[in-house]
Design a protein around this motif. Structure first.
Motif, PDB file in Angstrom:
ATOM      1  N   LYS A 108     -12.253   8.377 -21.225  1.00 34.99           N
ATOM      2  CA  LYS A 108     -11.605   7.066 -21.233  1.00 34.99           C
ATOM      3  C   LYS A 108     -10.100   7.295 -21.370  1.00 34.99           C
ATOM      4  N   PHE A 109      -9.312   6.270 -21.088  1.00 33.31           N
ATOM      5  CA  PHE A 109      -7.863   6.427 -21.225  1.00 33.31           C
ATOM      6  C   PHE A 109      -7.448   6.281 -22.677  1.00 33.31           C
ATOM      7  N   ASP A 110      -6.460   7.067 -23.071  1.00 35.20           N
ATOM      8  CA  ASP A 110      -5.810   6.880 -24.368  1.00 35.20           C
ATOM      9  C   ASP A 110      -4.751   5.790 -24.131  1.00 35.20           C
ATOM     10  N   LYS A 111      -5.070   4.572 -24.532  1.00 31.43           N
ATOM     11  CA  LYS A 111      -4.226   3.437 -24.143  1.00 31.43           C
ATOM     12  C   LYS A 111      -2.779   3.568 -24.608  1.00 31.43           C
ATOM     13  N   THR A 112      -2.591   4.050 -25.837  1.00 27.54           N
ATOM     14  CA  THR A 112      -1.223   4.178 -26.357  1.00 27.54           C
ATOM     15  C   THR A 112      -0.428   5.153 -25.495  1.00 27.54           C
ATOM     16  N   LYS A 113      -1.022   6.340 -25.273  1.00 27.78           N
ATOM     17  CA  LYS A 113      -0.294   7.343 -24.482  1.00 27.78           C
ATOM     18  C   LYS A 113      -0.120   6.888 -23.039  1.00 27.78           C
ATOM     19  N   TYR A 114      -1.152   6.236 -22.517  1.00 28.50           N
ATOM     20  CA  TYR A 114      -1.090   5.739 -21.134  1.00 28.50           C
ATOM     21  C   TYR A 114       0.126   4.829 -20.949  1.00 28.50           C
ATOM     22  N   HIS A 115       0.257   3.877 -21.875  1.00 25.45           N
ATOM     23  CA  HIS A 115       1.348   2.907 -21.708  1.00 25.45           C
ATOM     24  C   HIS A 115       2.720   3.525 -21.984  1.00 25.45           C
ATOM     25  N   GLN A 116       2.729   4.535 -22.839  1.00 23.51           N
ATOM     26  CA  GLN A 116       3.986   5.256 -23.085  1.00 23.51           C
ATOM     27  C   GLN A 116       4.410   5.992 -21.807  1.00 23.51           C
ATOM     28  N   VAL A 117       3.451   6.690 -21.205  1.00 27.17           N
ATOM     29  CA  VAL A 117       3.719   7.445 -19.981  1.00 27.17           C
ATOM     30  C   VAL A 117       4.056   6.496 -18.825  1.00 27.17           C
ATOM     31  N   LEU A 118       3.386   5.360 -18.777  1.00 30.61           N
ATOM     32  CA  LEU A 118       3.659   4.360 -17.739  1.00 30.61           C
ATOM     33  C   LEU A 118       5.110   3.902 -17.807  1.00 30.61           C
ATOM     34  N   LYS A 119       5.590   3.727 -19.042  1.00 29.82           N
ATOM     35  CA  LYS A 119       6.965   3.268 -19.258  1.00 29.82           C
ATOM     36  C   LYS A 119       7.976   4.352 -18.863  1.00 29.82           C
ATOM     37  N   GLU A 120       7.647   5.590 -19.244  1.00 26.82           N
ATOM     38  CA  GLU A 120       8.601   6.685 -19.005  1.00 26.82           C
ATOM     39  C   GLU A 120       8.572   7.195 -17.565  1.00 26.82           C
ATOM     40  N   GLY A 121       7.399   7.130 -16.940  1.00 29.17           N
ATOM     41  CA  GLY A 121       7.247   7.700 -15.604  1.00 29.17           C
ATOM     42  C   GLY A 121       7.159   9.219 -15.652  1.00 29.17           C
ATOM     43  N   TYR A 122       6.771   9.816 -14.549  1.00 32.04           N
ATOM     44  CA  TYR A 122       6.716  11.277 -14.433  1.00 32.04           C
ATOM     45  C   TYR A 122       6.808  11.624 -12.965  1.00 32.04           C
ATOM     46  N   HIS A 123       6.761  12.909 -12.681  1.00 29.12           N
ATOM     47  CA  HIS A 123       6.730  13.342 -11.287  1.00 29.12           C
ATOM     48  C   HIS A 123       5.696  14.428 -11.162  1.00 29.12           C
ATOM     49  N   ILE A 124       4.582  14.128 -10.543  1.00 30.49           N
ATOM     50  CA  ILE A 124       3.593  15.173 -10.322  1.00 30.49           C
ATOM     51  C   ILE A 124       3.392  15.386  -8.835  1.00 30.49           C
ATOM     52  N   ASN A 125       3.055  16.625  -8.530  1.00 31.53           N
ATOM     53  CA  ASN A 125       2.789  17.008  -7.163  1.00 31.53           C
ATOM     54  C   ASN A 125       1.277  17.143  -7.042  1.00 31.53           C
ATOM     55  N   LEU A 126       0.644  16.239  -6.336  1.00 31.51           N
ATOM     56  CA  LEU A 126      -0.823  16.219  -6.318  1.00 31.51           C
ATOM     57  C   LEU A 126      -1.418  17.212  -5.326  1.00 31.51           C
ATOM     58  N   PHE A 127      -0.584  17.777  -4.439  1.00 37.75           N
ATOM     59  CA  PHE A 127      -1.134  18.664  -3.401  1.00 37.75           C
ATOM     60  C   PHE A 127      -0.550  20.066  -3.484  1.00 37.75           C
ATOM     61  N   TYR A 141       0.830  -1.208   0.000  1.00 39.39           N
ATOM     62  CA  TYR A 141       0.000   0.000   0.000  1.00 39.39           C
ATOM     63  C   TYR A 141       0.871   1.267   0.000  1.00 39.39           C
ATOM     64  N   VAL A 142       1.940   1.247   0.787  1.00 38.24           N
ATOM     65  CA  VAL A 142       2.867   2.395   0.796  1.00 38.24           C
ATOM     66  C   VAL A 142       3.465   2.588  -0.605  1.00 38.24           C
ATOM     67  N   ARG A 143       3.851   1.494  -1.228  1.00 39.91           N
ATOM     68  CA  ARG A 143       4.444   1.604  -2.561  1.00 39.91           C
ATOM     69  C   ARG A 143       3.429   2.093  -3.592  1.00 39.91           C
ATOM     70  N   LEU A 144       2.197   1.613  -3.508  1.00 36.41           N
ATOM     71  CA  LEU A 144       1.151   2.085  -4.409  1.00 36.41           C
ATOM     72  C   LEU A 144       0.963   3.592  -4.249  1.00 36.41           C
ATOM     73  N   ASN A 145       0.959   4.056  -3.004  1.00 34.11           N
ATOM     74  CA  ASN A 145       0.888   5.489  -2.712  1.00 34.11           C
ATOM     75  C   ASN A 145       2.004   6.269  -3.394  1.00 34.11           C
ATOM     76  N   GLN A 146       3.232   5.797  -3.230  1.00 32.09           N
ATOM     77  CA  GLN A 146       4.381   6.491  -3.843  1.00 32.09           C
ATOM     78  C   GLN A 146       4.252   6.485  -5.358  1.00 32.09           C
ATOM     79  N   ASP A 147       3.797   5.357  -5.904  1.00 35.73           N
ATOM     80  CA  ASP A 147       3.726   5.221  -7.355  1.00 35.73           C
ATOM     81  C   ASP A 147       2.704   6.162  -7.985  1.00 35.73           C
ATOM     82  N   LEU A 148       1.700   6.585  -7.218  1.00 32.23           N
ATOM     83  CA  LEU A 148       0.700   7.526  -7.752  1.00 32.23           C
ATOM     84  C   LEU A 148       1.332   8.826  -8.242  1.00 32.23           C
ATOM     85  N   TYR A 149       2.466   9.181  -7.659  1.00 32.70           N
ATOM     86  CA  TYR A 149       3.143  10.420  -8.043  1.00 32.70           C
ATOM     87  C   TYR A 149       4.057  10.219  -9.242  1.00 32.70           C
ATOM     88  N   GLN A 150       4.284   8.971  -9.620  1.00 38.08           N
ATOM     89  CA  GLN A 150       5.285   8.703 -10.652  1.00 38.08           C
ATOM     90  C   GLN A 150       4.755   7.981 -11.878  1.00 38.08           C
TER      91      GLN A 150
END
Lengths: 247, 247
Positions: free
Chosen positions: B228-247, B156-165
């Motif tokens: 709905k999700f754009d599957k191609t872009k979703y999987h591209q972004v999933l592979k590359e990762g990102y860093h967002i600040n949700l708060f 659960y902690v890891r899932l939390n961290q992964d939401l930002y990435q």
């Protein structure tokens, strides 16, 4: 050698990062008589956790205790275990042939990355399979045994991700440092330029560094402030984690 | 049972998260005759990677192939392996006593977390040690065997961290969803309220969701846009990762 004290089929490998002259370095072992390099690693005693086994590897190779380390991935490809280097070490009399049974096991390896202040590792110690232990630049890796290159790459990716979620500087920098030196560490790891004012603002907002009231005297007119980490706050923040956007 | 096809001393445990009625659920097994629950898990065949072994566990329990899963930690405490539940299962004739030798091994367990759309798991299947397999709310966990509660907490902690990435929604939401539904998923995982406009802006900036031009008709006057999700872009972004600040 007697391997009955160790958990079968499981090993640990340690990617030890150091920072020196704006380069990221990795501690590597050169195998005896072979033109092949390896990560510091070892096995897990029957009554030991993998973390304690990794601590022992780190202490044996660097001479330092309590090095910051972090489990980052387990390598489980059934094809990753090969014995060609072991067979060569046996034919060169580095290893006795009765160890072959143990090394013919398939090994699942738990990867740890460690961060250490480069200047503290004065005399890295080779293990019984290797003739030297030394720092190697991350961008000039020699030929590595097994999947050790992949292990290093994965450790580096994880270190990159971790920069956004926790502080790393206390393990890689000398006790006192300037903001440009801290920024150079981040830029070296991330392989990207960071905006100077943005970086300064984000780092200061974490409240983990203290102005020592000293200034670094250099050759030009600028005399940057010398900082040190607030150890209590640093370790509190390290435990809690955060999310910063560095760009 | 014959365990010689498996890597000794190593197991996999899977924390399968599902999202239903604004609650995060975990797929759990109730052991036969015992008031004790367990995570879906298994062993690694001699020619298998741990990831393939985890895939098999996930398919056997949920009936679904290609579930999103991610290795998150290895559990190596030498004290984690206990056999009291195995001995009880033997005395209840669930297990034959000749398996005790295998289970007396010390096990190092590789933890995977998996994300699955709750509604797709119609008929979760128990394994040979358990009498039922069902979703349990993360905040109402029953008594769990060994260190399985710790394994869930770490996942659960890891899932939390992964939401930002990286994005997670495609695995946990139905095909079509509204922005408030996506936000509810994030808020449920993070256990925090997120500012509505900030969330919307950050999510849209990732370019992974598409406006379907439909509207969700509800009981009040608001009719939120269906995405709905754009599957191609979703999987591209999933592979590359990102860093967002949700708060």
């Amino acid at each position: 050698m007697d391997f009955s004290d160790y958990v079968p089929s499981v090993s640990v490998d340690c990617v030890v990062f150091g920072f020196h002259q704006n380069q990221l370095k990795v501690l590597m072992l050169k195998l005896k008589h072979l033109n092949l390099w390896a990560l510091p690693g070892g096995f897990i005693e029957n009554n030991q956790s993998a973390t304690i086994a990794a601590d022992k590897v780190l202490k044996d190779r660097t001479g330092l205790e309590g090095i910051y380390q972090q489990q980052f991935h387990v390598f489980t490809d059934p094809e990753r275990s090969q014995t060609s280097h072991i067979e060569q070490l046996i034919s060169n009399d580095v290893l006795d042939k009765d160890v072959l049974g143990w090394f013919k096991n398939r090994f699942i390896s738990i990867g740890y990355y460690a961060l250490v202040e480069y200047s503290k590792v004065n005399k890295p110690e080779p293990d019984f399979l290797s003739e030297k232990c030394q720092w190697v630049s991350l961008d000039e890796l020699p030929e590595l045994m097994l999947d050790h290159e992949e292990i290093i790459k994965r450790a580096y990716v994880r270190l990159n991700q971790d920069l956004y979620q926790k502080p790393v500087g206390i393990n890689l920098l000398p006790e006192k440092f300037t903001m440009p030196e801290l920024q150079a560490l981040y830029e070296t790891i991330l392989q990207k330029k960071i905006d100077r004012r943005n970086f300064r603002r984000k780092i200061l907002s974490l409240n983990i560094i203290i102005d020592t009231k000293e200034k670094r005297m250099g050759s030009n007119n600028r005399a940057p402030i010398v900082y040190k980490f607030d150890k209590t706050k640093y370790h509190q923040v390290l435990k809690e984690g955060y999310h910063i956007n560095l760009f």
